[in-house]
Design an enzyme around this catalytic site. Structure first.
Site, mmCIF file in Angstrom:
data_model
loop_
_atom_site.group_PDB
_atom_site.id
_atom_site.type_symbol
_atom_site.label_atom_id
_atom_site.label_comp_id
_atom_site.label_asym_id
_atom_site.label_seq_id
_atom_site.Cartn_x
_atom_site.Cartn_y
_atom_site.Cartn_z
ATOM 1 N N GLN A 436 93.025 39.721 -10.592
ATOM 2 C CA GLN A 436 91.780 39.768 -10.102
ATOM 3 C C GLN A 436 90.647 39.204 -11.030
ATOM 4 O O GLN A 436 90.878 39.008 -12.319
ATOM 5 C CB GLN A 436 91.493 41.371 -10.000
ATOM 6 C CG GLN A 436 92.283 42.075 -9.111
ATOM 7 C CD GLN A 436 92.275 43.543 -9.090
ATOM 8 O OE1 GLN A 436 91.431 44.085 -9.908
ATOM 9 N NE2 GLN A 436 92.411 44.053 -7.687
ATOM 10 N N GLY A 437 89.511 38.761 -10.654
ATOM 11 C CA GLY A 437 88.374 38.271 -11.504
ATOM 12 C C GLY A 437 87.077 38.530 -10.809
ATOM 13 O O GLY A 437 87.034 39.482 -9.924
ATOM 14 N N GLY A 438 86.088 38.064 -11.368
ATOM 15 C CA GLY A 438 84.988 38.261 -10.954
ATOM 16 C C GLY A 438 84.351 37.865 -9.612
ATOM 17 O O GLY A 438 83.591 38.502 -8.946
ATOM 18 N N GLN A 439 85.061 36.741 -9.087
ATOM 19 C CA GLN A 439 84.881 36.360 -7.830
ATOM 20 C C GLN A 439 85.698 37.049 -6.526
ATOM 21 O O GLN A 439 85.373 37.059 -5.576
ATOM 22 C CB GLN A 439 85.082 35.045 -7.787
ATOM 23 C CG GLN A 439 84.107 34.118 -8.571
ATOM 24 C CD GLN A 439 82.780 34.139 -8.176
ATOM 25 O OE1 GLN A 439 82.386 34.269 -7.187
ATOM 26 N NE2 GLN A 439 81.837 34.213 -9.578
ATOM 27 N N GLY A 440 86.790 37.610 -6.969
ATOM 28 C CA GLY A 440 87.521 38.216 -6.015
ATOM 29 C C GLY A 440 88.975 38.491 -6.433
ATOM 30 O O GLY A 440 89.156 38.466 -7.623
ATOM 31 N N THR A 441 89.903 38.921 -5.383
ATOM 32 C CA THR A 441 91.190 39.322 -5.837
ATOM 33 C C THR A 441 92.231 38.126 -5.074
ATOM 34 O O THR A 441 92.089 37.863 -4.033
ATOM 35 C CB THR A 441 91.436 40.401 -5.288
ATOM 36 O OG1 THR A 441 90.743 41.378 -5.782
ATOM 37 C CG2 THR A 441 93.039 40.953 -5.653
ATOM 38 N N ASP A 553 82.487 26.314 -14.600
ATOM 39 C CA ASP A 553 83.228 27.761 -15.344
ATOM 40 C C ASP A 553 84.702 27.248 -15.676
ATOM 41 O O ASP A 553 85.575 27.570 -15.589
ATOM 42 C CB ASP A 553 83.370 28.690 -14.332
ATOM 43 C CG ASP A 553 83.598 30.037 -14.968
ATOM 44 O OD1 ASP A 553 83.328 30.176 -16.052
ATOM 45 O OD2 ASP A 553 84.156 31.333 -14.203
#
Length: 730
Positions: A436-441, A553
């Site tokens: 999981q990250g800041g943008q989604g799973t 990024d």
């Protein structure tokens, strides 16, 4: 003249009848079955529309029955029709065939006699007044069952109406074998008969005239009678004179053409052309024409009996009450009919029961299947509507348009259905989560074609930037580089867009560098190769792609390693493309602290040199094995870039090299020098990614020809350190 007179009188009578019946039909017979209405007396049935009692017991005054006042109020033997003042013998309703289109009432009519009394001077004698069934609204007429009969030797009988129109017959006194008394025929000898005319009169009288036969003296009798009640073998006029009456048959009907009367009966309206009505109808009414009289009569259908002139008056006949109706079979009564069913033995009965149970279970099964199928259909329909709604909102139509207008792009990317991805991820089960990250799973799953993919489900979506997002998908789908994770397709039928990438099995570079792996694979040779591959991929994105793409990024968590530890750049969630004549993007600041270009942080202008700065931090991570942000350095207010530049300035870079790669210090220092250039405070003094890629390739291919002497850049580095420290301190 006679015909014209009959026609005129008949027309007047018919019109009056229709007027009277029309007025009486205005009110349906709702209460004629009241318990206060006496339906029998004197052994005679009085069906509606006839009745005794209150006005609701009969249709109108023509059908009113009362008792004869001469019998001291007794109603058991002499019921009378008041309007024609005649005693009733019996009343019957219309039969269910076209040959009996009317009801019948039998009444007592007069007998005219001559010479039957001891007082011969009395002349003609009548036991009752002449019959008169005329009058406004009269439903009665003489049927063709009636005959004018004269009994006695040489009797000449004449039937007259009100205007003395004459019809008659004359009996003979000749004694011949053909006219024997015992032949049971009234054919001339001491008895004659005459049919009524087609245009039957409504008022009749019977007279007797003597003929010239000298043998014609004696008792003579003449009368109008129904042949059903005439004993033709009796030729003594005294017998009829003594009896005092003859039975006359009157037909009756009433007009039910007015729907206000017919509809409450619930009867079917028929004509002569009607088909097999008797098989299905309980009550029927038909229109007809009889002896120049229009009529409408009702009767119970086949298999029913009762009174059709009251609602519910027709009752089903139970034919099975007749003994041996079906012989050895079982008689089963049904509405309007019956059926003969073969007798069932015990085994057959059990089989019949089991068959019924099986049919019931099958019916229930089909019902459940039908309900389930309907539920599935509705659910599928709702899912399709919801998917289409999300597809349009997420820019699916725009994506289709762009994919079909770009050469080759249709083959390079795919639009997945939500059903396909939900099935592949077990409806996005938590057991399938890769990370999981800041943008989604990100989920790992196998598609129907057997390929392993990474499915990234976004957390949020900015609807205002949907067109920009679709453009980026189209652009990224065209990137084809071995060190960039391939975008295989997307799904726009869900609430938030879903991206599908190729699956990279060995995780990200960050974990391999910083987690406590017993990972002997992270040698300097592997690290340098990773740096070369990432630099080449960024150089391709900045210059070789159709449109320059800034990743925005670059960090070790976005660098994935395949099964052979080849590096691949991933996570283009914040990536942006620019036109070939643009040098930078002005956006809201986005990225990861520790990797973010200080110049971009201050100006919000992102350039390709900003990716160079982030790559410089990645090089420092590869060299030092340190994380870009650590608790110790955070307390001192410095990040990894500042820490590295300070060490380079103080000529102690060797001290911060990862202990696992110190044996390769010469190559490491060459890369460190390149990293310092990438971390220059001023973006225009940083090398571009193409230069960085070429430099790293040279370091990797010629390790013995490296110049690692540090240039005297203390003054510039002092400025860099002060500026960077100021940024991170703030």
């Amino acid at each position: 003249m006679k015909t014209k007179t009959y026609n005129f009188r008949y027309i007047v009578a018919s019109v009056l009848t229709l007027l009277m019946n029309g007025s009486s039909a205005a009110t349906p017979p709702n209460s004629n079955s009241s318990s206060s209405c006496n339906r029998t007396f004197g052994g005679i049935s009085i069906p509606f529309p006839f009745g005794i009692g209150g006005k609701d017991c009969y249709l109108n005054s023509w059908y009113e029955v009362v008792c004869n006042s001469t019998t001291s109020g007794s109603c058991k033997t002499v019921p009378f029709l008041t309007r024609i003042n005649r005693e009733v013998v019996n009343i019957s309703l219309p039969k269910s065939d076209f040959f009996s289109p009317y009801g019948v009432v039998h009444i007592k009519g007069p007998v005219t006699s001559l010479g039957c009394s001891s007082n011969i001077s009395q002349g003609l004698q009548k036991t009752l007044p002449d019959l008169n069934i005329t009058g406004r609204g009269s439903p009665y007429f003489l049927t063709d069952e009636n005959r004018l009969v004269a009994v006695g030797c040489g009797t000449k009988a004449l039937m007259t109406d009100i205007e003395s129109e004459i019809l008659g017959c004359e009996s003979s006194c000749k004694d011949t074998k053909s006219n024997e008394v015992g032949n049971s025929l009234c054919n001339g000898y001491k008895c004659c008969q005459a049919r009524l005319p087609v245009e039957r009169p409504q008022a009749v009288g019977v007279n007797i005239e003597s003929n010239n036969d000298t043998r014609g003296e004696g008792c003579k009798a003449a009368f109008l009678t129904s042949m059903k009640y005439f004993p033709s073998n009796i030729t003594k006029p005294e017998w009829f004179q003594a009896d005092g009456y003859a039975v006359v048959e009157l037909g009756w009907y009433f007009d039910t053409s007015d729907s206000r009367f017919r509809n409450p009966l619930g009867c079917t309206n028929l004509t002569r052309s009607s088909g097999s009505y008797f098989l299905t109808d309980i009550c029927l009414c038909r229109y007809g024409y009889f002896s120049r009289m229009s009529y409408r009569s009702c009767y119970c259908g086949s298999g029913y009996r009762g009174n059709p002139y009251i609602r519910g008056g027709c009752i089903d006949i139970d034919e099975c009450e007749v003994p041996n109706k079906c012989g050895e079979d079982t008689c089963v009564n049904m509405a309007g009919r019956y059926s003969c069913v073969p007798k069932i033995t015990k085994p057959a009965k059990l089989a019949h029961v089991l068959r019924g149970v099986l049919i019931g279970l099958l019916g229930l099964l089909f019902f459940v299947i039908g309900i389930f199928g309907l539920y599935k259909f509705i659910r599928k329909r709702r899912r399709i509507i919801r998917s289409m709604k999300f597809f349009k909102r997420n820019g699916g139509l725009l994506l289709k348009q762009q994919l079909t207008t770009k050469d080759g792009s249709v083959e390079m990317s795919k639009i997945f259905s939500s059903r396909e991805l939900e099935k592949a991820t077990d409806n996005f089960s938590i057991d399938r989560v890769l990370g999981q990250g800041g943008q989604g799973t990100v989920y790992k799953r196998m598609l129907v074609d057997g390929s392993i993919v990474a499915v990234k489900r976004s957390k949020v979506v900015d609807e205002d930037k949907m067109e920009e997002f679709i453009n980026e998908i189209v652009l990224l789908s065209q990137i084809n580089h071995r060190n960039i994770v391939k975008l295989l397709g997307c799904c726009l039928e869900t609430e938030v867009p879903i991206l599908v990438y190729e699956y990279i099995p060995n995780g990200d570079l960050f974990k391999r560098l910083h987690d406590e792996y017993d990972d002997y694979m992270m040698t300097w040779e592997v690290r340098l190769r990773i740096a070369v591959e990432i630099a080449g991929a960024l150089s391709y994105m900045h210059s070789a792609a159709s449109f320059p793409i800034f990743h925005r990024d670059i960090k070790t968590t976005n660098i994935l390693l395949d099964e052979k530890y080849r590096a691949k750049i991933s996570d283009f969630g914040t990536s942006r493309s620019v036109a070939t004549d643009q040098t930078h993007l002005t956006t809201l600041v986005a990225g990861t602290f520790g990797y973010m270009d200080p110049e971009y942080f201050l100006s919000s202008q992102y350039t390709h040199k900003s990716d160079v700065y982030s790559f410089g931090v990645v090089l420092v991570e590869l060299i030092t094995g340190e994380k870009p942000m650590s608790r110790v350095r955070s307390e001192e207010g410095i990040g990894l870039a500042t820490y590295f530049l300070e060490a380079m300035k103080e000529n102690r870079a060797v001290d911060i090299i990862d202990i696992r790669i110190k044996d390769e210090s010469k190559q490491v220092m060459a890369v460190a020098k390149l990293a310092r250039r990438c971390l220059n405070r001023k973006g225009n003094k940083r090398p571009n990614m193409r230069e960085v890629s070429i430099k790293l390739e040279r370091i990797r291919s010629s390790p013995k020809d490296l110049d690692v002497h540090t240039e005297n850049e203390e003054e510039e580095e002092e400025d860099q350190l002060m500026e960077i420290n100021r940024i991170y301190d703030s």
